[in-house]
Scaffold this active site. Structure first.
Site, PDB file in Angstrom:
ATOM      1  N   GLY A 168      48.980  61.769  62.227  1.00 17.71           N
ATOM      2  CA  GLY A 168      50.224  61.906  61.484  1.00 17.71           C
ATOM      3  C   GLY A 168      50.815  60.537  61.211  1.00 17.71           C
ATOM      4  N   CYS A 169      51.573  60.414  60.116  1.00 13.11           N
ATOM      5  CA  CYS A 169      52.049  59.088  59.712  1.00 13.11           C
ATOM      6  C   CYS A 169      53.070  58.520  60.701  1.00 13.11           C
ATOM      7  CB  CYS A 169      52.602  59.117  58.291  1.00 13.11           C
ATOM      8  SG  CYS A 169      53.859  60.368  57.980  1.00 13.11           S
ATOM      9  N   TRP A 170      54.024  59.359  61.136  1.00 12.56           N
ATOM     10  CA  TRP A 170      54.991  58.879  62.126  1.00 12.56           C
ATOM     11  C   TRP A 170      54.292  58.539  63.431  1.00 12.56           C
ATOM     12  CZ3 TRP A 170      59.452  56.825  61.666  1.00 12.56           C
ATOM     13  CH2 TRP A 170      60.362  57.232  60.692  1.00 12.56           C
TER      14      TRP A 170
END
Lengths: 345, 345, 345, 345
Positions: free
Chosen positions: B147-149
Site C-alpha cells: 500500500g502507498c501509505w
C-alpha cells in the site's frame, strides 16, 4: 455615522497587514488611518493588495512612531524581532497589537534560544479562547497576537489539558500550512512553481521557533512538564492550517470522555466549532473566516488521544485573533466585524 | 526485437492500472497484452487515459480469467477485496501481481478485522527494500504490491528499526497524500472543487485499513509489540505522499547514530535517497518516478526520532514497486524500465 | 430586531445554493427559511456545506411548491431545465429568483436550439450593471440571474458596445473558469485528481449553451448582428473566472478612447472596478466577493480591442448577482449584505 | 558502453536548464559534462534540482566560454539577451542550442522593437514539425529552440495555414500557462501564495515579446500579412500550456476539411497527436513528455476555425524541442531519449 476608533497598520503590504486591513474594512467601529511599511513606503496600496480596492489609491507611508501615533489602535505586522524597539516608542495609551512573535513569550531564555535577538517582554496573549484570557484582554493596551501554528495546536489540545485527560507530555503535532504562513518575501523556494503540486517538511527536529510558545500555552493550561515533537509541512494552497495532534492517555480514558471534554470546553465559544462524531475538519470550511473546526477521539490501539484542528492562518491564526482581542480590549462585542462563515468551495 | 514477456492489466481504467501501463509502455522487456476492466469494459482506453496515446485506440476487455490467461505477467489493479477470488482462477505459472490489499496480510484475523471480507492468504510482499525481501521475490509467481501509505511509513522507519534505535512501540505517523490515492470512483467529496485549496483529515483514531500492514512490516523489521497512531490527510495535489513519522528513543541515542543508520540501510539502494543533513524531502522531487526521498534526525527535547519520507503514491507507492518486484521475479535487472528522476518543478 | 424578509433556497445542497446561503447568512434583512433539495432531501445541511455552521443541523426538505411557498423570496438553484415547471406553481407575489438558465432567453428558438427542452419564457435579467436594468429589477417578482460566463463576457465588452467602439460582430472570448462552475454532480472528469495541475478546453466550436445569452446581451447593448467565438477552459482552481474578450475596431479608435469608455460606463458602479492603465485583472482579487475587475486596451497591430474581466463565478457570477438584484426588487440598498472585498491571497 | 557525445548546460540552475538535464540523464547517447551558471556558480546542483539526484553532488561552475568548450553539444538556458555575446565565443564546430530568444528572429527590426538589445542573428529554428525544417536541422551546428507559447500557437495553426484554410490574418490566441514559464527568478507576484487558486492576464494589447516569433512562423507557413491578437494568462499550475487559437475562414470551409488538414499535417509526426473528433486537449495528458495534443474544428456561427493545442512548456515547449533538434543535428533517431507519455493524473 462616525466610526468610534481609528486604526493604523504597520507592515501593511505583507500578508498579515493586508489581512488586518481586509477585516478592518468591514469593521463597523474602525476607521482606517495610517498605512505604513518599510521598503515599500511610497508605493500605492493597490499594487500590493488589489483586493482592497477601497484603499487602492492610498500611498503607503514609512513605518515611524510619528506616523503611527495619534491612532486608537496600532497593528504591528512586522517580521519577528522588528516590533520590540518600535513598540517602546508608541504612546502608552494607544492599543498596540503585535502580530509578530516579539511579545508572546514570558520566559526570556526561551526567547533568546529560539530568536537570537533581545527579549522585549511579554504582553497579554491574544487567544481569547484560553481559560481566563478574556479578562486579561479586556481593557488591555498591549496585546500579542498568537502564532498561527501555535493557535492551531493549542486549540486542538486545550480541552484535553483542561479536563486532565492528557498532561502535556510527549505530545506530537504534524500538519500542513498554506504558503502565506511563510510570508511575502520573494524567495525561490516559495515560488508557485516550487510549491504547487507538492508538499515538503521544514523545521524538523524540534527547531521550529513556535515550539516554546506551544509549551508556554500547555503550561498555562495546566501542564507541568510539557514536551512536543512538532513538524510542519508546507502544503500547496495559499491559506489554511490543518494540524493533527496526539498525546498519550491513560487506559482509563474513553472516547466518550474525550468528546465530552471538547463539547464542554468550546460550548458557547463564538468561533470554535466541535464537529459531529466521526466528522473531521477540512481547512476549506473556515477559509477567510475567524472560525475554528476541531474534533478529537481516542486511538485505543495506540493509547493516544488524536485531535484535528483547522483554522485560516491569516484570519484566526493572525489578524482575526488580533481583531477579536481588539474588540475585547475596546469593550466592543467580541465578534464585531469578524467573518463567521468560511468561503467554500 | 521481440519483447521477452507479455503482460495483462486487470482494472486498466483506474489510476493504479493506468500507472502500470504508463510504466510498462517504457519497459524494454514487456509487450502489453490484454487490458481489462469491469463496468468500463468495451470502452476505448484513450477515453480513460488520454496520456497513454500508443494504447488510445485499444478496446477494454472484460476482466475474466480467460482474458487474463496466456500472459507471462498479470497485474491486478482492482478494489480491495476483489482480487482474491479472481486470483485463484489464474494459471499458477503466470506471475500475478496484486496491487490491491487482498494478499498482503499474513494474519487472517487482522485482515478480517479491517476488511470485513474473506481472507485470501498472503503472497510475497513487493517492497524489495525490506531486508531479505529480494530473495523472496526472485522467481516468485505471486506478489502482493505494498500500500502507498504503508510503503512510505515503512521506508521512513525501517533503518531505525533495523539498527535497534527504536522498537516500533508508540510510533506516530501523519502525512499528506495526493487525491489519486483515493482512487477514481466518482464521489462528491473528491471533486476538484472540494479538494483544491484545502486539506482534510480522514480515517482518524486508528481505523485506517493500512494500519495492520504497517504493524506487520514493523514486526518483519524486528519490532516485538509495535503500535502506531496513524492519521492521513488529503492534500490538494493529484500525486505524492509525504509522511512524518516519529518514535521514542532512549536518551543515549544521538542524531549522529540516526544519520548513520539511514545511510547504512539505504547504501546501494537504487531508488531510495537519504538527503543531506538538514535537507528535508519534498514530494515534487520524486513525482512520476520510482524514487524515494528520506531523512531523519533526533528531536532531543521531545525524546523522539523524527523521520520524513516521500514517494509518488502511484509509482513507488503502487505500480512502480509492482514492476520493480516483477523485474526481480522475472530475473531482470531490478531497475529495468523504471523512471529514476522525478518530474519537477 | 426581526428581519424584514424570509427566504427559501431550493437546491440548497449544490454550489449555487450553498453560495446563496453563505451570503444570506450575512444579510441583515433576510431570515433564512426553507432549505430544499431533490435527492439529498432528508440530509443534514452540514453534511453538504460544513462552512455554513449556523445552519449545520438543519434538515434539508424536499423541493416542492408547498415547502417553498410562504416566503418573501425564493431562490431556485436547480439544474438547467428544472425550474420552469416548478416556477409556475410558486405564488405570483413572491419574489422568485432563478439562478439557472430557464428564464434568461427572450427568444424561444434560441432556447430550444441549445437546451432541447420546453421554453419557459423570459424574466427580468439580473445583471444590474446593464444600462436601464436597475429600473426593470426594482419591484420585480421574477428575476433570472445571469450565467457566470455570460456575466463575465458581457461586463468585459459592455462599455465598448455602449460607446460604439465595437459593434458586437466577430467577438472572440476565451477564458478559464474554476471547477465549481461545472456544478457538484459527481463525475469522473471533475475529480480533483483530474482537474488539479492542468487545464482543458470544453464546449469548443460554438456549441456552449451560454452563447445565445451572450448574443442577447450584446443586442441589448446595441449590437445589430452580433457573433462570437467563445471557448471556455477548465482551470485548476475551485472558484473564479477570468476572460479575455477581443473585438475588431476601426483604425480611428484609440487606446485613450477605450479607456475613457470603460471609466465612463463603470463610474459609480458599486461592484465594478476599472483597474489602472497597464494593470490587468487577477481572479484572486475578487474571490468570495461580489466585485468585478476589468480593464481594456487597444492592440493596434491586430486591430482589436482587448478586454480582460474577472469575477467569482459563484458570487457575482451567480448568487451575488441574484442577491444584488433581490435588493433592488425589495427596495433595499443595492449593496446590502454583499461582500465588497475579495479574500486574498 | 561509452556515450557517443558530451553535453554542457549553461544556466543549469533555472527551470529550462534543469529540464534539459532531466531529459539528458535519460538520453542513451549523451554524457553530461559541464554544468554552469551565473550567480549560483559554486553551489551544489542538488540545492537547485533535488529531483536530479544522480547529479546532486556536482558543483555548479561559472558560465564561461572556457568551461563550455570541449563538449559536443552546448545548451544555453540563459535569460533573453544573454546568449548572443557568449555564443560568439563558442567553438564553431560544437553544436550550440540556444533555449532563449536571442537567435530566433530573422528580422533585426522585429528583434530590436521587442527586446531593446543588439540583434544577434538567426539560427536554424528548432521546431522540426514545421515543413522542411528537419532538413535544416540535420547536421546543423547552431539551433534556436522555440519559445513555449510560440510552439503551442504555431502547432495549433500550422495545418490550417499549410492547407490554405486560413491566411494568418486576424488570428486570435489566448491560453493559460503554468508558472514555470515565467522562470525561476524570485519575484513577489510569482510566489505560490499569489499564483495558487487564481488566474491573471499579462502582456495584454500586443506587447508580448513572442508575437514577432509567431508572425515569423506564420509567414514560414505561407501567410502573407499575418496579424495576431495574443493574450497569455498565468494559470495555477507549475507546468503546461493550453492555447485556444481562432482565425477567420471562408464560408466554403467545412469542419471536415479542417479535420482532414490536421490529420494530414500530423500524420507520422512522432510527438503530435490529433485527438478524435469532439475530444479536446487537456494539458495533463502531456505533462513531462515531449508530446503535443491538438484538435480543431469550425465554429460556423462565428465564421472561425478554432484550434486547441497543449504541450508541456518546459519539455516540448523548450528543452524537449531542443533535444529533439539535437538528435536531428547529430544524426540520431529523432525521438531518442525523449519521453513519449505524459505523467497523469
Amino acid at each position: 455615522m462616525p466610526m468610534s476608533f481609528t486604526a493604523a497598520v504597520a507592515g501593511c503590504t505583507g500578508y498579515a497587514g493586508g489581512e488586518a486591513l481586509r477585516l478592518l474594512l468591514d469593521h463597523p467601529e474602525i476607521e482606517i488611518g495610517a498605512l505604513t511599511a518599510g521598503s515599500s513606503a511610497g508605493s500605492r496600496l493597490g499594487d500590493s493588495h488589489p483586493n482592497l480596492w477601497p484603499l487602492a489609491d492610498r500611498t503607503v507611508a514609512e513605518t515611524t512612531p510619528q506616523n503611527l501615533a495619534g491612532h486608537d489602535v496600532i497593528f504591528l505586522a512586522l517580521p519577528h524581532g522588528a516590533s520590540g524597539e518600535l513598540a517602546e516608542q508608541l504612546p502608552p495609551d494607544a492599543l498596540v497589537i503585535d502580530c509578530g512573535a516579539d511579545h508572546r513569550l514570558t520566559d526570556a531564555s526561551r526567547w533568546e534560544r529560539f530568536y537570537h535577538s533581545p527579549y522585549a517582554g511579554a504582553w497579554p496573549y491574544g487567544l481569547p479562547e484560553l481559560p481566563g484570557q478574556r479578562e486579561k484582554l479586556t481593557g488591555a493596551h498591549r496585546i500579542a497576537a498568537p502564532g498561527c501554528w501555535v493557535a492551531t495546536v493549542t486549540l486542538a489540545l486545550a480541552p484535553a489539558l483542561v479536563h486532565g485527560l492528557v498532561d502535556g507530555h510527549d505530545v506530537t503535532a504534524v500538519g500542513g500550512s498554506g504558503t502565506s504562513g511563510a510570508g511575502r518575501a520573494a524567495t525561490q523556494h516559495l515560488l508557485g512553481s516550487e510549491t504547487a503540486g507538492g508538499m515538503s517538511a521544514y523545521g524538523v527536529g524540534g527547531v521550529h521557533r513556535h515550539i516554546p510558545e506551544m509549551l508556554q500555552n500547555f503550561e498555562a493550561l495546566g501542564a507541568r512538564q510539557p514536551s512536543i515533537s512538532f513538524t510542519p509541512m508546507l502544503a500547496p494552497m495559499p491559506r489554511g492550517i490543518l494540524a493533527v495532534v496526539t498525546a498519550p492517555v491513560d487506559a482509563s480514558v474513553s472516547a466518550g470522555q474525550i468528546r465530552e471534554a471538547y463539547l464542554d470546553s468550546y460550548r458557547g465559544e463564538p468561533f470554535v466549532h466541535v464537529l459531529p462524531e466521526g466528522v473531521w475538519p477540512a481547512s476549506k470550511s473556515v477559509l477567510g473566516s475567524n472560525a475554528v473546526s476541531v474534533n478529537a477521539t481516542l486511538d485505543p490501539q495506540a493509547g493516544r488521544l488524536v485531535a484535528v484542528c483547522t483554522l485560516d492562518n491569516l484570519t484566526k491564526g493572525t489578524a482575526g485573533s488580533a481583531i477579536q482581542s481588539m474588540n475585547l480590549a475596546l469593550g466592543l462585542p467580541e465578534t464585531t466585524g469578524l467573518p463567521l462563515i468560511g468561503v467554500a468551495p
